[in-house]
Enzyme design. Structure first.
Site, short mmCIF file in Angstrom:
data_model
loop_
_atom_site.label_atom_id
_atom_site.label_comp_id
_atom_site.label_asym_id
_atom_site.label_seq_id
_atom_site.Cartn_x
_atom_site.Cartn_y
_atom_site.Cartn_z
N GLU A 99 7.44 3.25 4.16
CA GLU A 99 7.89 4.38 4.98
C GLU A 99 9.35 4.77 4.78
OE1 GLU A 99 7.08 1.32 6.15
OE2 GLU A 99 8.41 0.68 7.76
N HIS B 276 -0.19 6.28 9.01
CA HIS B 276 0.60 5.07 9.32
C HIS B 276 2.07 5.28 8.94
CE1 HIS B 276 0.99 0.55 9.61
NE2 HIS B 276 2.04 0.82 8.84
N GLU B 277 2.30 5.72 7.72
CA GLU B 277 3.68 5.85 7.25
C GLU B 277 4.43 6.93 8.02
OE1 GLU B 277 4.51 3.42 5.51
OE2 GLU B 277 2.46 2.83 4.99
N GLY C 64 0.84 -1.20 0.00
CA GLY C 64 0.00 0.00 0.00
C GLY C 64 0.87 1.24 0.00
N ALA C 65 1.92 1.19 0.81
CA ALA C 65 2.84 2.31 0.94
C ALA C 65 4.09 1.83 1.66
CB ALA C 65 2.20 3.45 1.73
N HIS D 84 5.91 5.98 11.29
CA HIS D 84 7.18 5.25 11.18
C HIS D 84 8.40 6.18 11.11
CE1 HIS D 84 5.95 1.10 10.84
NE2 HIS D 84 5.22 1.28 9.76
N GLU E 125 5.09 -2.59 13.17
CA GLU E 125 3.87 -2.43 12.38
C GLU E 125 2.62 -2.33 13.27
OE1 GLU E 125 3.87 -1.46 9.58
OE2 GLU E 125 5.72 -2.14 8.64
#
Ligand SMILES: *[C@@H]1O[C@H](CO)[C@@H](O)[C@H](O)[C@H]1NC(C)=O
Ligand SMILES: *[C@@H]1O[C@H](CO)[C@@H](O)[C@H](O)[C@H]1NC(C)=O
Ligand SMILES: *[C@@H]1O[C@H](CO)[C@@H](O)[C@H](O)[C@H]1NC(C)=O
Ligand SMILES: *[C@@H]1O[C@H](CO)[C@@H](O)[C@H](O)[C@H]1NC(C)=O
Ligand SMILES: *[C@@H]1O[C@H](CO)[C@@H](O)[C@H](O)[C@H]1NC(C)=O
Ligand SMILES: *[C@@H]1O[C@H](CO)[C@@H](O)[C@H](O)[C@H]1NC(C)=O
Ligand SMILES: *[C@@H]1O[C@H](CO)[C@@H](O)[C@H](O)[C@H]1NC(C)=O
Length: 922
Positions: free
Chosen positions: A346, A379-380, A343-344, A383, A402
């Site tokens: 970091e 979310h990213e 999805g992505a 991180h 995670e």
């Protein structure tokens, strides 16, 4: 890494039933219309590989290069890396890159072996060896005796004539050439078309073990170093990397006019967080110029990056407060890529995304797309502190990295969009999802022993629902019982750069002796029970006797547990609860008992990671409360009661009829989350009878007559015909005038799916054309999912074939497309046959270590529920043992366990369920 986002599951349900009846259509439509926030939220996890194959005592090979872990004799200090990707193929038609790297290593233990990762790189020979070694400062380097590559363990081995000295530093220099393939791994190629011109982007994905496919490096997370990056590229392109650009110079190299871009030295960082990108993308920036969003020119010109930029500032601000630490870098780039597997990702200072996870179009995108973007960005960015600054020592602790990001993403997103109640969504997207996996005997503990995680496929398998969602649920529980200020104080005091999970709890222990805090055991002892043993308890509260007991919750009570637990599968359970609407003091299981005559609700706010069962009287009191005054309970507790009841019934702890009865109050429910919880559970009932007759009954039950308020619902309640006609007419209008789509963005997923299900080849081919021409990734994604809804087997088979042709379906989308087709009741057997027939090809082509493979296995096997299908599944396992299942190994074991449970459940419940539906529909 971010999660992989698939389309929401209720659409999958909607599509199955829509074709047959109207009433369920109403639900799909009205929910979609009202609260479509969940769109695209069904992640890989339903999904991901979870479970375990028993790990034999690891065999330790004799030679150090035959082991998967680096020896401890050398540590990297810094690298000079230069990369030159060619965006046009060479004379042999191959896209490639060349590069050179000098790494300064310090010797910490005497050795005459220099072992460094290198995979799929052709190394230049210097005097017959793969590298040049020189001493730094006073040190003199020994001569190279021999050098060779070990394909299996992905090492370059250099044997020296004499030993390196402890304390001395050396420079290892290599030159190399690699393929710039379209394999989504390491330094790779992404392509797109703009104004009829085909464009090539060189981009990268290093996590978990692909940096070694880009340049020779010490490719383990603890091997942090400083990277001085230089990128050589065409003059009409721009180069990006983790650090800020510090210089560009035009020059001619090997007769080619190029631009040389250099970057500031990075912070000390892990190789898996590196990123290198060459493209002709453009950006938009915030007023302070620190945050940039990069994408294709067309996307930026049509302002698709604005929304992500709008939320980035507030989210970074939130984390600066949360971690009590300023953003650690001098810049923050985020970039949307046409081809991207996860999805992505970091990458520190240069976060990469799928286009669907970053680009938003105010006119064409749905509110669900917006929610996806906010949570993925959140979310990213979490991180950037936790994961990148503070890094896990080894991949066995991945869950902490995670799980933490998966928990705080809701906090950051809530700060950016405070009106969305987004924090409630963790219940559906994480807690319920992982409960389903963690209730299997083939689940596995959050924490794994270091020696259990060695090979790239084993590392890849760690990126699963247990790590992400159970990690999030358990950390949320910790934060709830410690209280958030105490928890964040513990987190922000982590002044370490390499972390083992046990340190986190020691850290929290230091702050837990806050006045007013009552914890019956140390944080360490409490958390060990949640992290070192798999599963979770069901807590049974008997309000007649006041007894509270716990039991390991297993979906199949007859399953065999071959993994003993040092804690005998008992937990320290923090129970927040209320009695007749009054919040009670937190209760610790194994500590005291309660009694009560009024209704009791335990696990308020679903703060704890456990299920709750009650005596029948209290169940009935709760059901009657739901029917008379459901708002006395929070939204997520209403969703929880439904999910607990259905799962307790599947585990034969309560009666199936009782579970079905929890849905009767839904006619009054106006919130999305309880509905979604019920629909996901009812979806399972399709197993009862995968023929149309069941849906007819299914759709007639009064509880599903939800709608009233919205226009679509009213139109659809006119009956099958009316609703179908409405959808068809919208779609037809669009077919007549492709430049004007009359369908509201929030309804598109449902309408596309239904129109294609009702329609034939003409509707399908139109969708295909619109898909190929879509300028917005999330629109393409909706169409791709909608095309899987057709009921024509030949169209589905043709579509399955398209997934193997990257010019038709991008590689990044191949496995999710097969997954969509498998959700369709007609498509399921076709997808199952297709994957079995093509397994070795798929496995080779899409990489056995790709974590989307576990999602694929899960998706195609989800509805298997007959003895014959179980036999097919076992045969599939046997037939492909020689090919292997890579990162899908655990998913396959779970599929077998789930199919076995499905068979039993159908046999035991079919009659009761059909009777209930019949009675209710009278
Ligand atoms: C990279 O740059 C840093 C800072 O200028 C320097 O200390 C380091 O030696 C460089 N690394 C290499 C391999 O030359
Ligand atoms: C790394 O690059 C810098 C700048 O070009 C140079 O001064 C330095 O010597 C290089 N380091 C090594 C070890 O080659
Ligand atoms: C590396 O060498 C092998 C064997 O000579 C060759 O087949 C392959 O194409 C080379 N790879 C690249 C990227 O040049
Ligand atoms: C971004 O923020 C600006 C300023 O608040 C606002 O005008 C604009 O509509 C926002 N864009 C999106 C796509 O939300
Ligand atoms: C935040 O960090 C500062 C400086 O390190 C420290 O003095 C302060 O107590 C911290 N605040 C909290 C709430 O921990
Ligand atoms: C688990 O059960 C065994 C045998 O009943 C007992 O000896 C042991 O103390 C128990 N361990 C825990 C942690 O409860
Ligand atoms: C559930 O309870 C009902 C009525 O209380 C009973 O008729 C039915 O047999 C029970 N079903 C199961 C599966 O035990």
């Amino acid at each position: 890494m971010g999660k992989v986002y698939y389309v929401s599951k209720h659409v999958g349900l909607g599509l199955l039933v829509l074709a047959v009846t109207a009433l369920v259509t109403i639900i799909a439509l009205s929910i979609a219309y009202d609260k479509e926030r969940a769109k695209n939220q069904d992640t890989l996890g339903d999904g991901a590989a979870d479970g375990t194959t028993p790990v034999p005592t690891p065999f330790t090979p004799k030679e150090p290069w035959d082991r998967y872990r680096l020896p401890v004799s050398l540590v990297p200090v810094s690298y000079n890396v230069t990369l030159w990707p060619r965006l046009k193929p060479g004379a042999d038609g191959m896209y490639f890159f060349t590069g050179k790297s000098a790494v300064v290593v310090r010797c910490v233990k005497e050795t005459d072996l220099l072992i460094i990762h290198s995979n799929k790189l052709n190394l230049t020979s210097f005097n017959g060896h793969h590298a040049v070694l020189t001493g730094l400062g006073q040190a003199t380097a020994p001569a190279i005796q021999n050098s060779w590559l070990v394909v299996k363990t992905e090492f370059l081995v250099i044997q020296l004539r004499s030993r390196l000295s402890v304390g001395a530093s050396y420079v290892l220099y290599t030159e190399f050439k690699g393929e710039l393939a379209d394999d989504l791994e390491g330094f790779y190629r992404s392509e797109y078309t703009e104004d009829g011109v085909r464009k090539v982007v060189a981009t990268s994905q290093m996590q978990a073990t692909y940096a070694r496919k880009t340049f020779p490096c010490f490719d383990e997370p603890a091997m942090k170093a400083v990277f001085n990056v230089t990128i050589i590229h065409d003059q009409d392109t721009v180069a990006l990397s983790n650090g800020m650009e510090i210089g560009t110079a035009d020059s001619v190299i090997d007769g080619v006019s190029v631009r040389v871009t250099t970057f500031e030295p990075t912070e000390r960082m892990s190789t898996y967080l590196l990123a290198f990108i060459v493209s002709d993308f453009v950006n938009i920036k915030s007023t302070q110029n620190k945050n940039l969003i990069w994408a294709r020119r067309k996307a930026i010109d049509s302002r698709q990056g604005d929304y992500a930029l709008n939320v980035t500032g507030p989210i970074l601000q939130f984390y600066e407060q949360y971690f009590n630490a300023t953003y650690p870098l001098s810049k923050s780039d985020q970039i949307a890529l046409p081809d991207f597997n996860a999805g992505a990702m970091e990458n520190w200072g240069l976060v990469t995304y799928r286009e669907t996870a970053l680009l938003f179009d105010p006119i064409m995108s749905s509110t669900g797309n917006k929610e996806t973007i906010t949570t993925v960005v959140s979310h990213e960015l979490a991180h950037m502190w936790f994961g990148n600054l503070v890094t896990l020592q080894w991949w066995n602790d991945l869950w902490l990295n995670e799980g933490f990001a998966s928990y705080v993403e809701y906090l950051g997103a809530d700060y950016a969009e405070p009106t969305w109640s987004i924090k409630d969504k963790i219940i559906l997207s994480d807690v319920h999802k992982v409960f389903a996996v963690d209730a299997l005997a083939s689940s596995h503990p959050l924490s794994r022993r270091e020696e259990e995680v060695n090979t790239p496929a084993q590392i890849s398998e760690m990126f699963n629902t247990i790590s992400y969602s159970k990690g999030a649920a358990v950390l949320r529980m910790l934060s709830e019982f410690l209280t958030e200020p105490v928890f964040t104080k513990g987190i922000s005091s982590l002044a370490v750069f390499l972390l083992k999970f046990s340190q986190l709890f020691v850290c929290c222990q230091a702050v837990e002796n806050t006045p007013g805090m009552h914890i019956p055991h140390t944080v360490h002892d409490i958390m060990n029970r949640w992290t070192l043993q798999m599963g979770f308890p069901v807590v049974t509260i008997d309000t007649r006797t006041g007894s509270i007991t716990q039991k390991h919750f297993l979906l199949d009570p007859d399953s065999v547990l071959d993994r003993p637990s040092q804690f005998n599968y008992t937990w320290f359970v923090p129970i927040k609860w209320m009695k007749t609407g009054v919040e009670q003091q937190q209760h610790w299981l194994l500590q005291e008992t309660v009694s009560g005559e009024d209704w009791v609700l335990a696990n308020t706010n679903v703060a704890g990671y456990f299920r709750v069962n009650y005596d029948l009287d209290n169940w009935h009191r709760l059901l009657s409360l739901l029917n008379t005054n459901h708002q006395a309970l929070s939204i997520i507790n209403r969703a929880q009661i439904i999910d607990d009841a259905f799962n307790l019934a599947r585990a034969k702890i309560i009666n199936t009829t009782l579970a079905l009865t929890t849905t009767k109050y839904l006619s009054k429910e106006r919130d999305y989350i309880p509905w979604e919880s019920a629909l996901r559970n009812l979806d399972y009932y399709i197993l009862i009878d995968r023929s149309n007759s069941f849906y007819r009954i299914f759709s007639n039950i009064p509880i599903l007559r939800y709608n009233q308020n919205n226009a679509i619902g009213i139109a659809c309640s006119m009956g099958v015909q009316g609703c179908g006609e409405l959808i068809k007419s919208w779609y037809r209008q669009w077919m007549e005038n492709p430049h004007h789509n009359p369908i509201h963005p929030n309804l598109k997923s449902t309408v596309y799916c239904s129109a294609i299900a009702f329609g034939g080849v003409e509707e399908w081919d139109f969708a295909w054309r619109m898909f190929k021409n879509a300028t917005l990734a999330s629109e393409a994604s909706r169409l791709r999912s909608g095309m899987a809804c057709t009921k024509a087997p030949w169209l589905l088979n043709r579509y399955l074939e398209y997934t193997l042709d990257p010019t038709k379906i991008r590689k990044q989308d191949a496995t999710s497309t097969i997954h969509y087709i498998a959700r369709n009741i007609v498509g399921m057997p076709l997808a199952w046959n297709f994957v079995r027939a093509r397994w070795s090809y798929l496995f080779k082509q899409y990489g056995g270590r790709s974590f989307s493979f576990s999602g694929l296995i899960n998706g195609i096997t989800k509805r298997l529920s007959t003895e014959f299908e179980l036999q097919e599944l076992m045969k599939f396992k046997e037939d492909n043992l020689h090919v292997g299942f890579g990162s899908a190994t655990m998913a396959l074991e779970q599929a077998i366990e789930k199919t076995t449970a499905n068979i039993k459940w159908v046999a035991e419940n079919k009659a009761h369920v059909l009777k209930w539906f019949n009675d209710e529909s009278k």
